[in-house]
Structures are given as C-alpha cells and as structure tokens.
Motif scaffolding. Sequence first.
Motif, PDB file in Angstrom:
ATOM      1  N   MET A 105       0.848  -1.185   0.000  1.00 49.83           N
ATOM      2  CA  MET A 105       0.000   0.000   0.000  1.00 49.83           C
ATOM      3  C   MET A 105       0.889   1.241   0.000  1.00 49.83           C
ATOM      4  SD  MET A 105      -3.080   1.109  -0.038  1.00 49.83           S
ATOM      5  CE  MET A 105      -4.031  -0.322   0.461  1.00 49.83           C
ATOM      6  N   THR A 106       0.622   2.167  -0.940  1.00 51.46           N
ATOM      7  CA  THR A 106       1.423   3.380  -1.040  1.00 51.46           C
ATOM      8  C   THR A 106       0.521   4.592  -0.873  1.00 51.46           C
ATOM      9  OG1 THR A 106       1.102   3.590  -3.415  1.00 51.46           O
ATOM     10  CG2 THR A 106       2.944   2.213  -2.694  1.00 51.46           C
ATOM     11  N   LYS A 107       1.188   5.710  -0.711  1.00 55.27           N
ATOM     12  CA  LYS A 107       0.435   6.948  -0.578  1.00 55.27           C
ATOM     13  C   LYS A 107      -0.402   7.188  -1.816  1.00 55.27           C
ATOM     14  CE  LYS A 107       0.966  11.856   0.388  1.00 55.27           C
ATOM     15  NZ  LYS A 107       1.895  12.954   0.661  1.00 55.27           N
ATOM     16  N   THR A 108       0.141   6.873  -2.985  1.00 51.40           N
ATOM     17  CA  THR A 108      -0.582   7.052  -4.238  1.00 51.40           C
ATOM     18  C   THR A 108      -1.849   6.211  -4.250  1.00 51.40           C
ATOM     19  OG1 THR A 108       1.485   7.479  -5.414  1.00 51.40           O
ATOM     20  CG2 THR A 108      -0.420   6.894  -6.743  1.00 51.40           C
ATOM     21  N   LYS A 109      -1.738   4.978  -3.792  1.00 54.29           N
ATOM     22  CA  LYS A 109      -2.911   4.114  -3.767  1.00 54.29           C
ATOM     23  C   LYS A 109      -3.937   4.620  -2.763  1.00 54.29           C
ATOM     24  CE  LYS A 109      -4.293  -0.724  -3.735  1.00 54.29           C
ATOM     25  NZ  LYS A 109      -3.827  -2.130  -3.719  1.00 54.29           N
ATOM     26  N   PHE A 110      -3.496   5.118  -1.606  1.00 59.87           N
ATOM     27  CA  PHE A 110      -4.422   5.708  -0.646  1.00 59.87           C
ATOM     28  C   PHE A 110      -5.152   6.880  -1.294  1.00 59.87           C
ATOM     29  CE2 PHE A 110      -2.336   4.106   3.423  1.00 59.87           C
ATOM     30  CZ  PHE A 110      -3.457   3.388   3.810  1.00 59.87           C
ATOM     31  N   SER A 111      -4.427   7.673  -2.040  1.00 56.58           N
ATOM     32  CA  SER A 111      -5.028   8.871  -2.631  1.00 56.58           C
ATOM     33  C   SER A 111      -6.065   8.515  -3.685  1.00 56.58           C
ATOM     34  CB  SER A 111      -3.934   9.762  -3.243  1.00 56.58           C
ATOM     35  OG  SER A 111      -3.310   9.102  -4.328  1.00 56.58           O
ATOM     36  N   ARG A 112      -5.988   7.291  -4.234  1.00 56.08           N
ATOM     37  CA  ARG A 112      -6.978   6.857  -5.221  1.00 56.08           C
ATOM     38  C   ARG A 112      -8.213   6.253  -4.557  1.00 56.08           C
ATOM     39  NH1 ARG A 112      -2.426   4.661  -8.111  1.00 56.08           N
ATOM     40  NH2 ARG A 112      -3.055   2.555  -7.463  1.00 56.08           N
ATOM     41  N   MET A 113      -8.158   6.087  -3.229  1.00 59.45           N
ATOM     42  CA  MET A 113      -9.281   5.509  -2.483  1.00 59.45           C
ATOM     43  C   MET A 113     -10.152   6.612  -1.899  1.00 59.45           C
ATOM     44  SD  MET A 113      -7.163   2.522  -0.454  1.00 59.45           S
ATOM     45  CE  MET A 113      -8.590   1.873   0.425  1.00 59.45           C
ATOM     46  N   THR A 114     -11.456   6.346  -1.843  1.00 57.65           N
ATOM     47  CA  THR A 114     -12.357   7.280  -1.182  1.00 57.65           C
ATOM     48  C   THR A 114     -12.202   7.134   0.337  1.00 57.65           C
ATOM     49  OG1 THR A 114     -14.203   5.725  -1.020  1.00 57.65           O
ATOM     50  CG2 THR A 114     -14.014   7.006  -3.066  1.00 57.65           C
ATOM     51  N   ILE A 115     -12.736   8.090   1.067  1.00 55.30           N
ATOM     52  CA  ILE A 115     -12.682   8.014   2.532  1.00 55.30           C
ATOM     53  C   ILE A 115     -13.402   6.753   3.016  1.00 55.30           C
ATOM     54  CG2 ILE A 115     -13.323   9.138   4.701  1.00 55.30           C
ATOM     55  CD1 ILE A 115     -11.073  10.519   3.149  1.00 55.30           C
ATOM     56  N   GLU A 158     -13.723   3.925   1.392  1.00 59.16           N
ATOM     57  CA  GLU A 158     -12.890   2.761   1.072  1.00 59.16           C
ATOM     58  C   GLU A 158     -11.732   2.633   2.058  1.00 59.16           C
ATOM     59  OE1 GLU A 158     -13.599   2.523  -3.773  1.00 59.16           O
ATOM     60  OE2 GLU A 158     -12.003   3.788  -2.946  1.00 59.16           O
ATOM     61  N   ILE A 159     -11.157   3.767   2.432  1.00 56.27           N
ATOM     62  CA  ILE A 159     -10.074   3.743   3.428  1.00 56.27           C
ATOM     63  C   ILE A 159     -10.601   3.225   4.764  1.00 56.27           C
ATOM     64  CG2 ILE A 159      -8.466   5.160   4.767  1.00 56.27           C
ATOM     65  CD1 ILE A 159      -8.296   7.033   2.327  1.00 56.27           C
ATOM     66  N   ASN A 160     -11.769   3.717   5.153  1.00 52.59           N
ATOM     67  CA  ASN A 160     -12.375   3.283   6.409  1.00 52.59           C
ATOM     68  C   ASN A 160     -12.610   1.772   6.404  1.00 52.59           C
ATOM     69  OD1 ASN A 160     -13.543   3.700   8.987  1.00 52.59           O
ATOM     70  ND2 ASN A 160     -15.589   3.689   8.081  1.00 52.59           N
ATOM     71  N   LYS A 161     -13.101   1.240   5.290  1.00 56.81           N
ATOM     72  CA  LYS A 161     -13.339  -0.200   5.172  1.00 56.81           C
ATOM     73  C   LYS A 161     -12.030  -0.967   5.229  1.00 56.81           C
ATOM     74  CE  LYS A 161     -15.447  -3.689   2.190  1.00 56.81           C
ATOM     75  NZ  LYS A 161     -16.133  -3.957   0.897  1.00 56.81           N
ATOM     76  N   TYR A 162     -10.999  -0.438   4.572  1.00 64.12           N
ATOM     77  CA  TYR A 162      -9.689  -1.092   4.575  1.00 64.12           C
ATOM     78  C   TYR A 162      -9.127  -1.182   5.994  1.00 64.12           C
ATOM     79  CZ  TYR A 162      -4.710  -1.824   3.920  1.00 64.12           C
ATOM     80  OH  TYR A 162      -3.430  -2.319   4.011  1.00 64.12           O
ATOM     81  N   LEU A 163      -9.218  -0.089   6.733  1.00 65.65           N
ATOM     82  CA  LEU A 163      -8.695  -0.075   8.097  1.00 65.65           C
ATOM     83  C   LEU A 163      -9.471  -1.023   9.007  1.00 65.65           C
ATOM     84  CD1 LEU A 163      -8.032   3.746   8.614  1.00 65.65           C
ATOM     85  CD2 LEU A 163      -6.369   1.964   8.076  1.00 65.65           C
ATOM     86  N   ARG A 170      -6.232  14.953   2.737  1.00 65.86           N
ATOM     87  CA  ARG A 170      -7.636  15.057   3.132  1.00 65.86           C
ATOM     88  C   ARG A 170      -7.774  14.937   4.654  1.00 65.86           C
ATOM     89  NH1 ARG A 170      -9.395  10.226  -0.622  1.00 65.86           N
ATOM     90  NH2 ARG A 170      -7.321   9.619   0.119  1.00 65.86           N
ATOM     91  N   ALA A 171      -8.532  15.849   5.244  1.00 69.91           N
ATOM     92  CA  ALA A 171      -8.730  15.838   6.698  1.00 69.91           C
ATOM     93  C   ALA A 171      -9.417  14.554   7.145  1.00 69.91           C
ATOM     94  CB  ALA A 171      -9.559  17.056   7.116  1.00 69.91           C
ATOM     95  N   GLY A 172     -10.356  14.057   6.329  1.00 70.97           N
ATOM     96  CA  GLY A 172     -11.058  12.827   6.676  1.00 70.97           C
ATOM     97  C   GLY A 172     -10.122  11.630   6.751  1.00 70.97           C
ATOM     98  N   ALA A 173      -9.163  11.559   5.830  1.00 69.17           N
ATOM     99  CA  ALA A 173      -8.200  10.457   5.815  1.00 69.17           C
ATOM    100  C   ALA A 173      -7.287  10.548   7.039  1.00 69.17           C
ATOM    101  CB  ALA A 173      -7.383  10.489   4.529  1.00 69.17           C
ATOM    102  N   ARG A 174      -6.848  11.773   7.366  1.00 68.82           N
ATOM    103  CA  ARG A 174      -5.977  11.949   8.533  1.00 68.82           C
ATOM    104  C   ARG A 174      -6.731  11.598   9.818  1.00 68.82           C
ATOM    105  NH1 ARG A 174      -4.965  16.751   5.764  1.00 68.82           N
ATOM    106  NH2 ARG A 174      -5.974  17.987   7.399  1.00 68.82           N
ATOM    107  N   SER A 175      -8.016  11.926   9.846  1.00 63.58           N
ATOM    108  CA  SER A 175      -8.825  11.610  11.021  1.00 63.58           C
ATOM    109  C   SER A 175      -8.954  10.098  11.203  1.00 63.58           C
ATOM    110  CB  SER A 175     -10.220  12.229  10.875  1.00 63.58           C
ATOM    111  OG  SER A 175     -11.047  11.882  11.972  1.00 63.58           O
ATOM    112  N   LEU A 176      -9.125   9.369  10.113  1.00 69.65           N
ATOM    113  CA  LEU A 176      -9.201   7.913  10.186  1.00 69.65           C
ATOM    114  C   LEU A 176      -7.887   7.322  10.682  1.00 69.65           C
ATOM    115  CD1 LEU A 176     -11.147   7.004   6.914  1.00 69.65           C
ATOM    116  CD2 LEU A 176     -11.972   6.871   9.268  1.00 69.65           C
TER     117      LEU A 176
END
Length: 260
Positions: free
Chosen positions: A1-11, A13-18, A36-42
């Motif tokens: 998982m890279t920063k680029t791949k995170f950036s291609r995910m919605t908030i 999708e990131i929440n589900k991944y975590l 994104r503030a939402g990603a940092r919050s997660l």
Amino acid sequence: MTKTKFSRMTIGEINKYLAEAAPSAEELELLSSDGRAGARSLAQRMLNKLEKERQERKRLLNMLKLEKAAREKGFTYIAGVDEAGRGPLAGPVVAGAVILPDNFFLAGLNDSKKLTPQKREELYEAITSEAVAWSVGIGEVWEIDDINILQASKLAMYRALLTLSVKPDYALLDALELEELPYAQQGVIGGDGRSLSIAAASVVAKVTRDRLMCEQEKMYPGYGFSLHKGYPTAEHRSAIAKLGPCPIHRKSFLLLPENS
C-alpha cells in the motif's frame, strides 16, 4: 500500500480497509500525511485504537504477575477464587473458581464491580468457554444465619474449588485464606483487581448470583430482587417493611442496626 494508492481511495474505502486489514505503521504514517482531513482523522482514530489495545494488553499482563510467579515455583493449575453476595440482606453467597489457560488474554476482564451487567455477561460467556476449568459454590441462606457470612463465604469457596473438573495445585483467593486447603494458596488483598484469575472468578460468581436472584424474583415478587439483587437499598428495605421478610432473607442480617 502506497500513498498514491491511498489517494486513489475514497474516505469510505479507506475506512473499510482499516476495519478489515491490519495496517502497518508505515501505512498509518502515509495516511497521517494525506491531504484530506477525513483520511488523517481515520489514521488518528486507528492509532488511538492501537494505543488503547496496547495499554489494555499491558494491564492484563500486569494482572498475570501472581499467576506467573506461581508457575515459576512449579505450580501448574492455578485457581482464582472470589465470592459475590457478602453484603445483601437476602439470597446466598456465591463463590467462583476459575483456572485460566497460560497467558490468557480477554480484553475488558476486570473486577466484576467495575463492569456493567452487559459486560459481565459477555465476559462470563468467554470465561466459561475458554477456561481450563471453572465452577461455583454456594453458601446457603440458612448457613449464613447459622455460621455467619464469613464462614459461609469460605464454605462457598471450598465448594467451588472442590467441584472444579481439573484439580488445582495452587489457589489465589481474594483477601481470604482457607483453613486445611490440601494445596498451596495465597490470599490477595484487592485480588479481583490484581489477579486475572481472581477477576475471572469474580465475574463468574457475580453473574451466577445475579441470575439466581432474578429467578428468586419470580418466586418472591414484590421485593425487587431482579433490580437490587438483595442488597440493602432503600427500595428493598421499604419492601421488607411492607411485606415482611421472605424465606430467602438472612434473618441474622435483618437483626443488624440500619448502618451496619
């Protein structure tokens, strides 16, 4: 998982991944620097969760020190013992005895008095499913009146230990020690907060007694046993004054002064 791949995910999708994965420290670091503030919050929420889990594991390991010390002395089957119901005006005193597996881990396990009824029920199911052995012993109301609550509590502890399906070779008891116990023992002041085995026994004893008192509510309605479990609440004392004592009231306790 890279920063680029995170950036291609919605908030979302990131929440589900975590929620489904076990993110590495590197992944969380990348996510913490996401634009994104939402990603940092997660990411921060996950870091807080991991820290909470680390602290809980540390607490539980600390509560296994007495068991570890006993094992280092050569003991194998270490039973924790505790009772519930020394203070009520009605109902039996119930003791639990539990032998836990080595390095047992059950998040949230603690002194039963510090837990909600729902949490005690959850932990009870886990303890009784995963313990090497567990049992309960009861000191009946007539025994409390006959030999006093302390001796009835000890009798309940004896009975719990004697009915374990696996015979212990060491016992950790909350505060008390038992005369003529046929194996080594240690009384631990505040044991239900210092020993995981005693804490497990306290949960088993408390849940068992609470269930018994809920059953007694059906036999002796009007006292509110399912709510206060026989403890000397104002409502309970009022019911006794109105209805008089029932067969499960401790006669020796009802003779005590109000502030005893």
